[in-house]
Enzyme design. Sequence first.
Site, mmCIF file in Angstrom:
data_model
loop_
_atom_site.group_PDB
_atom_site.id
_atom_site.type_symbol
_atom_site.label_atom_id
_atom_site.label_comp_id
_atom_site.label_asym_id
_atom_site.label_seq_id
_atom_site.Cartn_x
_atom_site.Cartn_y
_atom_site.Cartn_z
ATOM 1 C CB THR A 288 35.275 35.225 41.593
ATOM 2 O OG1 THR A 288 35.749 35.902 40.432
ATOM 3 C CG2 THR A 288 33.762 35.226 41.587
ATOM 4 C CG ASN B 148 32.981 38.268 36.548
ATOM 5 O OD1 ASN B 148 33.269 37.105 36.254
ATOM 6 N ND2 ASN B 148 32.289 39.032 35.744
ATOM 7 N N GLY C 53 38.789 30.276 36.488
ATOM 8 C CA GLY C 53 38.870 30.304 35.023
ATOM 9 C C GLY C 53 37.515 30.295 34.341
ATOM 10 N N GLY C 54 36.541 31.016 34.930
ATOM 11 C CA GLY C 54 35.229 31.122 34.286
ATOM 12 C C GLY C 54 34.658 29.729 34.026
ATOM 13 C CG ASP D 176 29.378 35.718 36.073
ATOM 14 O OD1 ASP D 176 29.965 35.793 34.984
ATOM 15 O OD2 ASP D 176 29.919 35.295 37.109
ATOM 16 C CD GLN E 158 30.922 37.545 40.280
ATOM 17 O OE1 GLN E 158 31.323 36.887 39.332
ATOM 18 N NE2 GLN E 158 31.692 37.961 41.264
ATOM 19 C CB THR F 205 37.719 33.004 39.819
ATOM 20 O OG1 THR F 205 36.762 33.782 39.143
ATOM 21 C CG2 THR F 205 37.069 32.065 40.774
ATOM 22 C CB SER G 232 31.404 28.466 35.849
ATOM 23 O OG SER G 232 30.642 28.899 34.762
ATOM 24 N NE ARG H 146 27.380 34.343 41.238
ATOM 25 C CZ ARG H 146 28.411 34.436 40.402
ATOM 26 N NH1 ARG H 146 29.648 34.481 40.871
ATOM 27 N NH2 ARG H 146 28.220 34.475 39.098
HETATM 28 O O1 DON Z 1 31.161 32.936 38.856
HETATM 29 C C1 DON Z 1 31.662 32.739 37.764
HETATM 30 O O2 DON Z 1 31.457 31.754 37.094
HETATM 31 C C2 DON Z 1 32.645 33.759 37.206
HETATM 32 N N1 DON Z 1 32.356 35.056 37.763
HETATM 33 C C3 DON Z 1 34.019 33.303 37.509
HETATM 34 C C4 DON Z 1 35.044 34.218 36.945
HETATM 35 C C5 DON Z 1 36.348 33.574 36.796
HETATM 36 O O3 DON Z 1 36.547 32.430 37.094
HETATM 37 C C6 DON Z 1 37.414 34.377 36.207
HETATM 38 N N2 DON Z 1 38.636 33.634 36.196
HETATM 39 N N3 DON Z 1 39.491 33.539 35.461
#
Ligand code: DON
Length: 571
Positions: A400, A402, A475-476, A424, A421, A382, A454, A104
Amino acid sequence: MSSVIGRRVRWVAALAWVGLGCASSPPPLPLNAAVGRRGMVATVNPLATDAGVAALARGGNAVDAAVAAAVTLGVVDGQNSGLGGGCFILIRCADGSIFAIDGREMAPAAASRDMFLRGGKADPELSQTGALAVGVPGSVAAYERALRVAGRGTLAEALNPAADIAERGFAINRSFALRLAATSGKIAKFPESARILLHADGTPLREGETLIQPELAQTYRAIAKGGSDYFYKGPFAKAVGEWMRANGGLVTVDDFAAYQLKMRKPIVTTYRGYTVIGFPPPSSGGAHVAQILNILENFDVGKLPETTRVHVTAEAMKLAFADRAHFLGDPDFVPVPTGLTDKAYAKELASRISLTSTLAVPTHGSPPGDEAFGDYSTGKHTTHVAAADSEGNWVAITTTVNTSFGSKVIVPGTGVILNDQMDDFSAKPGAPNAFKLVGNENNAIAPRKRPLSSMSPTIVLDARGKPFMTVGAAGGPTIITQVALVMSNEIDLHDALPAALRRPRYHHQWSPDQLRIEDSFSRETLDGLRALGHPLEVIRPVGATQAIMRLPDGSLLGVSEPRLQGKAAGR
Ligand code: DON
């Protein structure tokens, strides 16, 4: 490649095994699925999947395949992931050992709690676009470590074929073109990004046009030659540090040198006899996939009518996300209660769920214990790569930058899209981020801290402890709910894996208090949920899940997200 007949035979076995009975004429294997005996890779992009399969063909194992696929995604799918971002890697090795590699991003040393506030208000533009949005990327260190601890080949073997594609160019696909069109205004603010991704007149490259990335190829080849030191201690870090200094950023050469890869202790829970291995904080994925499943275990989900099943599952999601907002953060900085995944706590939460009305959840729950997760080693975009091989190596990588094209910054000469990032983190308690997620002090910004994620790379073992499935998503926050739903579809509803991914999705993240639900649900179900009190937002198809499952004969069934144009392939 396995023969078509072989694929069919194993497909019948798959259907029978997952409870659909021995149909006299089985449905053909869907285009987004494949069966292989020796190894399998599933990603959102065919070029990346092919790179993974090529790594298997070179004699590599699932880890080599997954890393090759991931670094190829960084070339052909740069809107989602790349060397300028971060990742979590979960590996279950053939000998049963498990690695949870935390790559990360880290906040720079000069980052501060209120750095995104202007006039007391969080300014999402600052945390999502440009120099301040960037955290120190971790993917390069993570890929290198994954190969060292569990792969067979080298990072160079993974990177060089991807560099060839960057040099040669590739035709951008529909989703790349759409995301580029949607973000071209912001990309245009950064001359190097614009030069690479836009036409000279500022219009974005269109679907089918060729993207050539010689600078990215050069960076890949230099890392192939010099290892991660080129990135963290060499010319890459220097170029980024200088650009940041000149452009109001905080990331320095020292921040790159101080990047710390972390080996974490995975979160392990059980779901109806299966063992679910998930990623611990700073991901919230493992904790909340486990928590949602633990709550669901208190219901006979497979027997509930559809409306009640969606209702109960959405309530479980809501309760889990209320806890996420309150408790979760980087475990190296804040204590995260282990009790979040406690079965008794889940039972207590489950007892609050009514089958006939929605539950008001004004705040988080009270999980037992508030000590830090004990023994960690020391302590919108991501992508997910699933890989497995016949030796018993299983891999889940979620990676990702982000949001689409991350911070939109490409530092001249590097070709690498840098992440955003920092968004987040919780810029201010209660201020929503790009995914409308809220957090509090536990996820506040601090120097060298990791933002909460996530991302939920997950590996599931069967009752005998044998690998059963590897799964993850993009997908966040919907990553968490996509993964929980696949598991419930598979285990409670006895879906075949392609059907488990295809089944309509829904998502509740507590705040906003809204049940987002795909428009493919029947009118009857939607009306039923409204009648139970759910504020519905009916949405178009959402998510990007990749999964692989072991079939009874030992072969591997891979499935790539049916809503997109990815690919699963094996040998
Ligand atoms: O780490 C995370 O939770 C987010 N940065 C993920 C971002 C993400 O999945 C975007 N996708 N559609």
